[in-house]
Design a protein around this motif. Sequence first.
Motif, mmCIF file in Angstrom:
data_model
loop_
_atom_site.group_PDB
_atom_site.id
_atom_site.type_symbol
_atom_site.label_atom_id
_atom_site.label_comp_id
_atom_site.label_asym_id
_atom_site.label_seq_id
_atom_site.Cartn_x
_atom_site.Cartn_y
_atom_site.Cartn_z
ATOM 1 N N LEU A 65 0.846 -1.190 0.000
ATOM 2 C CA LEU A 65 0.000 0.000 0.000
ATOM 3 C C LEU A 65 0.880 1.239 0.000
ATOM 4 N N GLY A 66 0.744 2.019 -1.056
ATOM 5 C CA GLY A 66 1.485 3.277 -1.127
ATOM 6 C C GLY A 66 0.576 4.427 -0.771
ATOM 7 N N THR A 67 1.025 5.247 0.176
ATOM 8 C CA THR A 67 0.255 6.449 0.532
ATOM 9 C C THR A 67 1.206 7.637 0.413
ATOM 10 N N ALA A 68 0.628 8.814 0.456
ATOM 11 C CA ALA A 68 1.471 10.009 0.397
ATOM 12 C C ALA A 68 0.874 11.055 1.316
ATOM 13 N N VAL A 112 -4.454 6.634 -2.989
ATOM 14 C CA VAL A 112 -3.520 5.572 -2.630
ATOM 15 C C VAL A 112 -3.257 4.712 -3.852
ATOM 16 N N LEU A 132 0.730 15.313 2.534
ATOM 17 C CA LEU A 132 0.332 16.501 1.771
ATOM 18 C C LEU A 132 1.461 17.085 0.933
ATOM 19 N N VAL A 133 2.698 16.883 1.374
ATOM 20 C CA VAL A 133 3.802 17.405 0.579
ATOM 21 C C VAL A 133 4.305 16.369 -0.418
ATOM 22 N N CYS A 134 3.481 15.366 -0.635
ATOM 23 C CA CYS A 134 3.784 14.353 -1.643
ATOM 24 C C CYS A 134 5.022 13.534 -1.290
ATOM 25 N N GLU A 135 5.181 13.239 -0.020
ATOM 26 C CA GLU A 135 6.253 12.335 0.367
ATOM 27 C C GLU A 135 5.674 10.935 0.462
ATOM 28 N N PRO A 136 6.160 10.012 -0.368
ATOM 29 C CA PRO A 136 5.525 8.697 -0.413
ATOM 30 C C PRO A 136 5.890 7.807 0.770
ATOM 31 N N HIS A 137 5.046 6.836 1.016
ATOM 32 C CA HIS A 137 5.264 5.861 2.082
ATOM 33 C C HIS A 137 4.694 4.551 1.564
ATOM 34 N N VAL A 138 5.351 3.453 1.834
ATOM 35 C CA VAL A 138 4.843 2.179 1.326
ATOM 36 C C VAL A 138 5.021 1.107 2.387
#
Lengths: 420, 161
Positions: B33-36, B78, B38-44
């Motif tokens: 699951l990839g989320t981001a 997402v 508000l400043v568009c920093e991704p997390h997976v």
Amino acid sequence: MNRKSTVQSRYQRKWIYEEIVDRIPPFRWIPRTYDVIAQLLLVETVGVFAFIYFQMPYEAAVFGSLAIIYTVVWSSGCLYIVPWLRRLRDPTNEIEFEVLRDYKSRILLDRRLELIGGIICFGAVMSYLWIDTDYLRYFLGNGFGNPLLIILIIVLAWDISYRLGLSLVTTFFAAIRSISLSQAARKRRGLAYTAYSEVRTLKYLDLINLYWGISAVLLLPLTLRSYFLLLGLAGFLAGIIGLSTLSLLAMETVPWFPPDVESILHNEGFAYVSVCSKKQPHVTPVIFVYDGKYLYFAISVASAKYRIIKKNPKIAVLVDMRDSKFPMKNRAVLLRGKGMILGDLSIMGFFKLFLHGLWLIRVRNMFAKKYPMYMKFYEDQAQELPPAWRNKPFLSRVIVRLEPEKITYWREARPTTLRA
Amino acid sequence: MTLRLPHYDSTKKTTKIPDDALNILRDGFFAYLGTADLVCEPHVTAMFYIWDDDSKTIHLITSKESKKVLNIRRNTRVSVTIDQRDPKSPARNSGVMVKGRALLVEMELIDDELTVKYLEKYVEFLGTGYPLGLRIAIRVVPQTISYWKGTNFYRWKNRSS
């Protein structure tokens, strides 16, 4: 898990120079950034007065000013980095923790060690000046023998000696620390490690130490008139450069991550790269290699990743050990940071090629070693693949290098955030 | 040796979700699951999931305080990737990437049948004392589904939403 820094308020002892800056009137009234300028102006004014009053030769003024500039350069470095050294956070590995604690207490708490280099240097310089009076006579001209001028010379000689000596002592202990740290790092277990931002800070401090040492070149014109002083300065420079190089090389061998993380990064075959454009994340699997510091993955220039990374270099990469039978065997590492594209076909890309050419070859060899089957596939089927998939460097494939800034490690779905 | 610009045309557009993609969604074990924020920093993150055939949605269950839930509260876009790996040849790799909007749903509101299916799928991992009360479900409504097998790419776009 992480202890607070060991340099507690009880230990907040300062170097003599810092004490002077903090306590003595003209300096304590002004903020620290201006202290150095104030020092420069003060000493220089005294020097210029002496120069005019005693009608000294011009060389004395110029070379004397260089010496004063040396003390000022050193001081600015000192005020800049020493607080940094105090703030250094502790490693989670017990042995590395000991090494750094010893280092910090030697450098910051032991006044004898702080002074010993300076005293030896000062003693040598003063006895030389006592024996070889021609040297001073040449520089001081008419003023030779004036008690006020003698005081000025003594102060200046002590200033310089104290700094030279302290530089040598700190460099010496930095070299010892680096070597024992790299030895201690080999005995890491599990999640024990020194956060790599700290390793980087230490390396940076070593580099500044080197600049400090080398700024002593400013003293060179002063020493040209005497073999003894020239020899001393050359010995000092050689010592500083040698010890700093040793220290930097030793720091290079300290791995950036704890062994648990390293084993995942070395052994697993797939990584999941998440990039983000216009608030929409995009996750795809890639093959990757890891060289102990950076993570590299190859992408096609036709891919969405390439387009997105060019606009927004923030990347998250998840590498996981997965096993659908045994929950214990599931571990994952999430690295977040900025990605840099190596070897793309653009003007900047060509420029970078000069910088990273050998590096790219190395990364390519690492890929060939880790994924022999994949590389064979790309070679055998090159003609049948769509052009974007062919493994041609620069034309269809580029390498992305990720420098991790944040690390999260999961073990059985329980996250541990590691300080980067 | 010619340089070609991105091959948008090599992605085939489909009007319905390809069957192979549905199979991967049904059989896959781990979802990424990839989320981001508000400043568009991704997390997976790697997660357990369950695919619901009737509503064509993905449900993922996670703890309420996790970073991904925090991200989804701020940014509902997402991306979920489910793939099958082949260490031998890249031509046999296949996978599905679902891009869509995420909704946070309290566990009480999730269809019981789905919860049971989820618990059955991951019975070895979740154990008996699984604290459902501290969990929250993420429902992902697909907007585009990309499916790849080797070098073939397919894309399905959700026209209904």
